[in-house]
Design an enzyme around this catalytic site. Structure first.
Site, PDB file in Angstrom:
ATOM      1  N   HIS A 128       0.825  -1.207   0.000  1.00 43.04           N
ATOM      2  CA  HIS A 128       0.000   0.000   0.000  1.00 43.04           C
ATOM      3  C   HIS A 128       0.860   1.258   0.000  1.00 43.04           C
ATOM      4  O   HIS A 128       1.977   1.260   0.496  1.00 43.04           O
ATOM      5  CB  HIS A 128      -0.893   0.014   1.244  1.00 43.04           C
ATOM      6  CG  HIS A 128      -1.865  -1.116   1.272  1.00 43.04           C
ATOM      7  ND1 HIS A 128      -3.172  -0.968   0.923  1.00 43.04           N
ATOM      8  CD2 HIS A 128      -1.707  -2.424   1.600  1.00 43.04           C
ATOM      9  CE1 HIS A 128      -3.784  -2.127   1.029  1.00 43.04           C
ATOM     10  NE2 HIS A 128      -2.915  -3.025   1.444  1.00 43.04           N
ATOM     11  N   LYS A 175       6.519   6.855   6.671  1.00 38.14           N
ATOM     12  CA  LYS A 175       6.106   6.068   7.837  1.00 38.14           C
ATOM     13  C   LYS A 175       7.325   5.546   8.578  1.00 38.14           C
ATOM     14  O   LYS A 175       8.351   5.255   7.978  1.00 38.14           O
ATOM     15  CB  LYS A 175       5.273   4.857   7.402  1.00 38.14           C
ATOM     16  CG  LYS A 175       4.055   5.183   6.606  1.00 38.14           C
ATOM     17  CD  LYS A 175       3.432   3.916   6.062  1.00 38.14           C
ATOM     18  CE  LYS A 175       2.382   4.269   5.040  1.00 38.14           C
ATOM     19  NZ  LYS A 175       2.094   3.144   4.169  1.00 38.14           N
ATOM     20  N   TYR A 205       2.519   2.058  13.528  1.00 37.89           N
ATOM     21  CA  TYR A 205       2.933   3.015  12.509  1.00 37.89           C
ATOM     22  C   TYR A 205       2.992   4.404  13.109  1.00 37.89           C
ATOM     23  O   TYR A 205       2.133   4.777  13.909  1.00 37.89           O
ATOM     24  CB  TYR A 205       1.867   3.125  11.421  1.00 37.89           C
ATOM     25  CG  TYR A 205       1.718   1.997  10.465  1.00 37.89           C
ATOM     26  CD1 TYR A 205       1.950   2.196   9.113  1.00 37.89           C
ATOM     27  CD2 TYR A 205       1.283   0.740  10.873  1.00 37.89           C
ATOM     28  CE1 TYR A 205       1.756   1.179   8.197  1.00 37.89           C
ATOM     29  CE2 TYR A 205       1.092  -0.276   9.966  1.00 37.89           C
ATOM     30  CZ  TYR A 205       1.332  -0.057   8.624  1.00 37.89           C
ATOM     31  OH  TYR A 205       1.138  -1.051   7.718  1.00 37.89           O
ATOM     32  N   ASP A 252      -7.284  -6.580  -0.698  1.00 35.77           N
ATOM     33  CA  ASP A 252      -5.906  -6.726  -1.183  1.00 35.77           C
ATOM     34  C   ASP A 252      -5.806  -7.706  -2.351  1.00 35.77           C
ATOM     35  O   ASP A 252      -4.910  -7.587  -3.181  1.00 35.77           O
ATOM     36  CB  ASP A 252      -4.975  -7.144  -0.055  1.00 35.77           C
ATOM     37  CG  ASP A 252      -4.674  -5.999   0.898  1.00 35.77           C
ATOM     38  OD1 ASP A 252      -5.050  -4.850   0.596  1.00 35.77           O
ATOM     39  OD2 ASP A 252      -4.058  -6.246   1.942  1.00 35.77           O
TER      40      ASP A 252
END
Length: 121
Positions: free
Chosen positions: A2, A12, A72, A110
């Site tokens: 992603h 991130k 994250y 996904d």
């Protein structure tokens, strides 16, 4: 895998606080000398490694233990309209998840992701 594009792109920092994951990133930045290349690393509560994922890099992971907690820290908010992805079994990228493909648990969302297409980046 992603990522978010445009002004909604995210950098991130990720780490595991319980359990373990196999983390794979793919560089989607056209100007980068590593464009299209992948990198993978095992992150675990035990090894305490942290991975920085720059903007323009796709990211996916496989939980290797039950009850894995993966955290994250992002520099931008999630934006559904900017969300993009690449299917986990892309035949061009040949990602090695180090796990039997028939045992992977992949969300329906996904499973619908497109193949890697550098012409659309």
């Amino acid at each position: 895998l992603h990522y978010q594009e445009g002004d909604k792109a995210q950098a991130k920092m990720v780490r595991v606080i319980h359990g373990a994951v196999l983390d794979i990133i793919v560089d989607l930045r056209r100007e980068s000398p590593t464009f299209g290349e992948q990198f993978k690393i095992n992150l675990s509560a035990e090894n305490r490694k942290i991975l920085f994922i720059p903007k323009g890099v796709a990211h996916g992971f496989l939980a290797l233990e039950d009850d894995t907690v993966f955290v994250y820290k992002c520099d931008n908010f999630y934006s559904p309209d900017a969300e993009r992805g690449i299917i986990y079994n892309d035949p061009t990228l040949l990602l090695d998840w180090e796990y039997p493909a028939d045992r992977l648990i992949i969300s329906e969302k996904d499973r619908q992701l497109p193949f890697f297409n550098p012409m659309k980046l």
